[in-house]
Design an enzyme around this catalytic site. Structure first.
Site, PDB file in Angstrom:
ATOM      1  CE1 TYR A 284      -6.203   8.196   8.373  1.00 24.37           C
ATOM      2  CE2 TYR A 284      -4.831   8.624   6.772  1.00 24.37           C
ATOM      3  CZ  TYR A 284      -4.744   8.312   7.793  1.00 24.37           C
ATOM      4  OH  TYR A 284      -3.636   7.588   7.239  1.00 24.37           O
TER       5      TYR A 284
ATOM      6  CE1 TYR B  94      -0.180   7.661   7.585  1.00 30.32           C
ATOM      7  CE2 TYR B  94       0.496   6.810   5.079  1.00 30.32           C
ATOM      8  CZ  TYR B  94      -0.699   6.887   6.316  1.00 30.32           C
ATOM      9  OH  TYR B  94      -2.254   5.958   5.973  1.00 30.32           O
TER      10      TYR B  94
ATOM     11  CE  LYS C  18       4.100   7.201  12.154  1.00 29.01           C
ATOM     12  NZ  LYS C  18       4.289   6.708  11.517  1.00 29.01           N
TER      13      LYS C  18
ATOM     14  N   PRO D 196      -3.689   5.521  17.424  1.00 30.35           N
ATOM     15  CG  PRO D 196      -6.337   3.802  17.335  1.00 30.35           C
ATOM     16  CD  PRO D 196      -5.374   4.939  18.342  1.00 30.35           C
TER      17      PRO D 196
ATOM     18  CG  HIS E 186      -2.206  -0.651   0.978  1.00 31.40           C
ATOM     19  ND1 HIS E 186      -3.107   0.051   1.175  1.00 31.40           N
ATOM     20  CD2 HIS E 186      -2.870  -1.750   0.936  1.00 31.40           C
ATOM     21  CE1 HIS E 186      -4.482  -0.427   0.687  1.00 31.40           C
ATOM     22  NE2 HIS E 186      -4.115  -1.385   0.778  1.00 31.40           N
TER      23      HIS E 186
HETATM   24  P1  RFL Z   1      -0.495  -6.338  23.235  1.00 35.67           P
HETATM   25  O1  RFL Z   1      -0.908  -6.223  21.394  1.00 35.67           O
HETATM   26  O2  RFL Z   1      -1.632  -5.043  23.774  1.00 35.67           O
HETATM   27  O3  RFL Z   1      -0.464  -7.375  23.753  1.00 35.67           O
HETATM   28  C1  RFL Z   1      -0.354  -7.296  24.941  1.00 35.67           C
HETATM   29  C2  RFL Z   1      -0.473  -9.251  25.645  1.00 35.67           C
HETATM   30  O4  RFL Z   1       0.206  -8.966  27.180  1.00 35.67           O
HETATM   31  C3  RFL Z   1      -1.480  -9.749  27.311  1.00 35.67           C
HETATM   32  N1  RFL Z   1      -1.304  -9.329  28.918  1.00 35.67           N
HETATM   33  C4  RFL Z   1      -1.217 -10.315  29.742  1.00 35.67           C
HETATM   34  N2  RFL Z   1       0.058 -11.388  30.015  1.00 35.67           N
HETATM   35  C5  RFL Z   1      -0.090 -11.609  31.581  1.00 35.67           C
HETATM   36  N3  RFL Z   1      -0.394 -11.064  32.358  1.00 35.67           N
HETATM   37  C6  RFL Z   1      -1.266  -9.526  32.169  1.00 35.67           C
HETATM   38  N4  RFL Z   1      -1.041  -9.428  33.100  1.00 35.67           N
HETATM   39  C7  RFL Z   1      -1.578  -8.692  31.444  1.00 35.67           C
HETATM   40  N5  RFL Z   1      -1.907  -8.039  30.925  1.00 35.67           N
HETATM   41  C8  RFL Z   1      -2.166  -8.506  29.463  1.00 35.67           C
HETATM   42  C9  RFL Z   1      -1.863  -9.085  26.400  1.00 35.67           C
HETATM   43  O5  RFL Z   1      -3.153 -10.499  26.593  1.00 35.67           O
HETATM   44  C10 RFL Z   1      -1.608  -9.262  25.544  1.00 35.67           C
HETATM   45  O6  RFL Z   1      -1.495 -10.930  24.544  1.00 35.67           O
HETATM   46  O7  RFL Z   1       0.764  -5.345  23.186  1.00 35.67           O
HETATM   47  P2  RFL Z   1       2.202  -5.121  21.986  1.00 35.67           P
HETATM   48  O8  RFL Z   1       2.977  -6.558  21.528  1.00 35.67           O
HETATM   49  O9  RFL Z   1       3.068  -4.010  22.688  1.00 35.67           O
HETATM   50  O10 RFL Z   1       1.621  -4.738  20.801  1.00 35.67           O
HETATM   51  C11 RFL Z   1       0.873  -3.390  20.689  1.00 35.67           C
HETATM   52  C12 RFL Z   1       0.478  -3.549  19.359  1.00 35.67           C
HETATM   53  O11 RFL Z   1      -0.998  -4.804  19.486  1.00 35.67           O
HETATM   54  C13 RFL Z   1      -0.723  -2.122  19.257  1.00 35.67           C
HETATM   55  O12 RFL Z   1       0.244  -1.101  19.005  1.00 35.67           O
HETATM   56  C14 RFL Z   1      -1.091  -1.848  17.729  1.00 35.67           C
HETATM   57  O13 RFL Z   1      -2.175  -2.576  17.421  1.00 35.67           O
HETATM   58  C15 RFL Z   1      -1.868  -0.471  17.834  1.00 35.67           C
HETATM   59  N6  RFL Z   1      -2.472  -0.360  16.346  1.00 35.67           N
HETATM   60  C16 RFL Z   1      -2.208  -0.089  15.327  1.00 35.67           C
HETATM   61  N7  RFL Z   1      -0.453   0.027  15.147  1.00 35.67           N
HETATM   62  C17 RFL Z   1       0.270   0.190  13.905  1.00 35.67           C
HETATM   63  O14 RFL Z   1       1.194  -0.209  13.901  1.00 35.67           O
HETATM   64  N8  RFL Z   1      -0.900   0.201  12.981  1.00 35.67           N
HETATM   65  C18 RFL Z   1      -2.143   0.047  12.328  1.00 35.67           C
HETATM   66  O15 RFL Z   1      -2.783  -0.020  12.036  1.00 35.67           O
HETATM   67  C19 RFL Z   1      -2.685  -0.549  14.599  1.00 35.67           C
HETATM   68  N9  RFL Z   1      -3.754   0.014  14.261  1.00 35.67           N
HETATM   69  C20 RFL Z   1      -4.279  -0.498  16.472  1.00 35.67           C
HETATM   70  C21 RFL Z   1      -4.444  -0.270  14.985  1.00 35.67           C
HETATM   71  C22 RFL Z   1      -5.396  -0.739  17.452  1.00 35.67           C
HETATM   72  C23 RFL Z   1      -6.020  -0.748  17.927  1.00 35.67           C
HETATM   73  N10 RFL Z   1      -6.591  -0.417  18.952  1.00 35.67           N
HETATM   74  C24 RFL Z   1      -7.839  -1.717  19.068  1.00 35.67           C
HETATM   75  C25 RFL Z   1      -6.277   0.230  19.490  1.00 35.67           C
HETATM   76  C26 RFL Z   1      -6.272  -0.796  15.086  1.00 35.67           C
HETATM   77  C27 RFL Z   1      -7.047  -0.128  16.414  1.00 35.67           C
HETATM   78  C28 RFL Z   1      -8.155  -0.427  15.921  1.00 35.67           C
END
Ligand code: RFL
Length: 390
Positions: free
Chosen positions: A200, A387, A296, A292, A74
């Site tokens: 957007y 970006y 990033k 979000p 993309h």
């Molecule tokens: P995660 O993915 O939240 O994983 C954390 C893990 O820790 C577990 N956990 C525990 N385990 C044991 N004991 C506890 N007390 C615990 N507490 C929590 C959880 O179950 C989980 O499995 O964190 P990590 O690894 O730092 O990764 C971060 C990313 O997931 C996050 O930054 C992204 O998803 C943000 N995000 C996006 N990022 C991008 O780079 N590109 C995107 O297009 C993008 N789109 C998004 C997004 C986040 C979104 N939401 C829902 C906030 C779109 C959305 C809608």
């Protein structure tokens, strides 16, 4: 009995799993404790847009097979407003980088399989409740019982509401936090993308966004009040409002389908500085939650996991802790660059509140900013560089 590991990791999201894979690749003993079940973790749909550095991290460390097979290229985004639509082909701007779209749940599924293949230990359904950064020890709940685990090094990858971040001693860390006062209804529709580009839409009713995920599933966003109940948005209302804000009368209809996931995400940022204390290090959302708005979060998580994985490898295989001591210093400037850009995107995409006495002025300034992005090559280069890059 206490479970022991050379590196004990809390959380099997992108950060914890990339880190675990890098360490296993060097033969380092690791144990990951994860609150969810394997099925839950592998089904959590969140990110999709991976920047050039993330693709490099995955490819260079032998974790990019799924991305290479199923990831979609993309390189264009579009902005719609009262002044029409313009596109930015960002692969031809800035540093010439593009995104690979690969759903986070697919990435996590790949990373778990590879980590287990590399001989990593991973325990699901384990909730860490107590954390001692000084000794690298955690207490946890598992199947109605409790237990403890200890690592020579402890890494908190348990997201923004996890237990490790809370255990950072208040007197020794600065916590930067910002609630941007904006929320998105984050939607997944079982429908093919409606447009070739990320779009957007800027509208007086609020922001709307369109982002491809796969040939069958598309992510949409609708700005809503922060305390909105997602159940107040049945499919019909969602498609009607998306149509208004996306100005489908002028630009053509959306490809509709059942909405399979709807949740309200408040746009918040927070950063912990330093990201390390004692034997404990934080990575991913645990260290730096980012709104979000510029996609990033997962990209920052992968960047931090690589920096920390290489630093821990140096410490454990060569007795060289220099990179480990520099971990926060290495990551924080990049985190703040991403926060700055994400904040800039928030101000571009969201208008002033209806009750804002400066509403007209704010709207006019935002419009001018959009015109500048449309017309100025320098502005476009700035946009493209930030970006996709970190
Ligand atoms: P995660 O993915 O939240 O994983 C954390 C893990 O820790 C577990 N956990 C525990 N385990 C044991 N004991 C506890 N007390 C615990 N507490 C929590 C959880 O179950 C989980 O499995 O964190 P990590 O690894 O730092 O990764 C971060 C990313 O997931 C996050 O930054 C992204 O998803 C943000 N995000 C996006 N990022 C991008 O780079 N590109 C995107 O297009 C993008 N789109 C998004 C997004 C986040 C979104 N939401 C829902 C906030 C779109 C959305 C809608």
């Amino acid at each position: 009995m206490t479970d022991r590991a050379t590196v004990l990791i809390v959380g099997a999201g992108p950060a914890g799993l990339v880190l675990g894979n890098l360490l296993r690749d060097k033969g380092i003993d690791t144990l990951i404790l994860e609150r969810g079940s394997r099925a839950q973790v592998q089904a959590r749909a969140r990110a999709g847009f991976l920047g050039a550095n993330s693709a490099r991290v995955l490819t260079e460390h032998g974790l990019g097979a799924g991305l290479a097979r199923d990831g979609q290229f993309h390189d264009t985004c579009a902005f719609r407003s009262e002044d029409g639509q313009f596109e930015l082909k960002y692969s031809a701007l800035g540093r010439g980088e593009a995104h690979t779209v690969y759903p986070q749940q697919n990435l996590v599924t790949d990373l778990i399989a590879e980590y287990l293949d590399r001989g990593g230990r991973l325990r699901f359904d384990v909730t860490v409740t107590d954390v001692d950064p000084g000794t690298g020890t955690v207490g946890f709940r598992h199947q109605g019982g409790t237990g403890t685990a200890q690592g020579q090094f402890l890494v908190g990858c348990d997201g923004s509401n996890g237990a490790t971040r809370t255990a950072m001693p208040a007197a020794l860390v600065t916590r930067y936090a910002r609630d941007h006062g904006v929320a998105w209804l984050a939607l997944l529709a079982e429908a093919p993308p409606s447009m070739p580009a990320v779009t957007y839409a800027i509208h007086d009713n609020g922001f709307a966004g369109h982002m491809a995920r796969s040939a069958e599933v598309t992510r949409y966003y609708l700005q809503v009040p922060p305390d909105e109940d997602p159940e107040a948005w049945p499919d019909e209302r969602i498609w009607a409002e998306l149509g208004v804000r996306m100005r489908t009368e002028a630009f053509g209809p959306l490809r509709e389908g059942p909405v399979i996931d709807r949740r309200v995400v408040r746009l918040r940022s927070n950063v912990v500085d330093p990201m390390q204390h004692g034997r404990m290090f934080l990575a991913g959302d645990a260290a730096s939650l980012i709104s979000p708005s510029a996609a990033k979060g997962a990209n920052l998580a992968l960047m931090q996991a690589e920096v920390l994985g290489l630093a821990l490898t140096d410490a454990l295989t060569r007795d060289d802790e220099r990179a480990l001591h520099a971990y926060s210093r290495t990551c924080l400037p990049r985190i703040w660059r991403a926060q700055e850009f994400s904040h800039w995107m928030i101000t571009l995409l969201h208008g002033p509140d209806a009750g804002d006495p400066d509403r007209d002025f704010e709207r006019a300034v935002r419009r001018a900013r959009l015109h500048s992005l449309r017309d100025s090559r320098a502005h476009q280069d700035f946009f493209a560089e930030n970006y996709v890059g970190i």
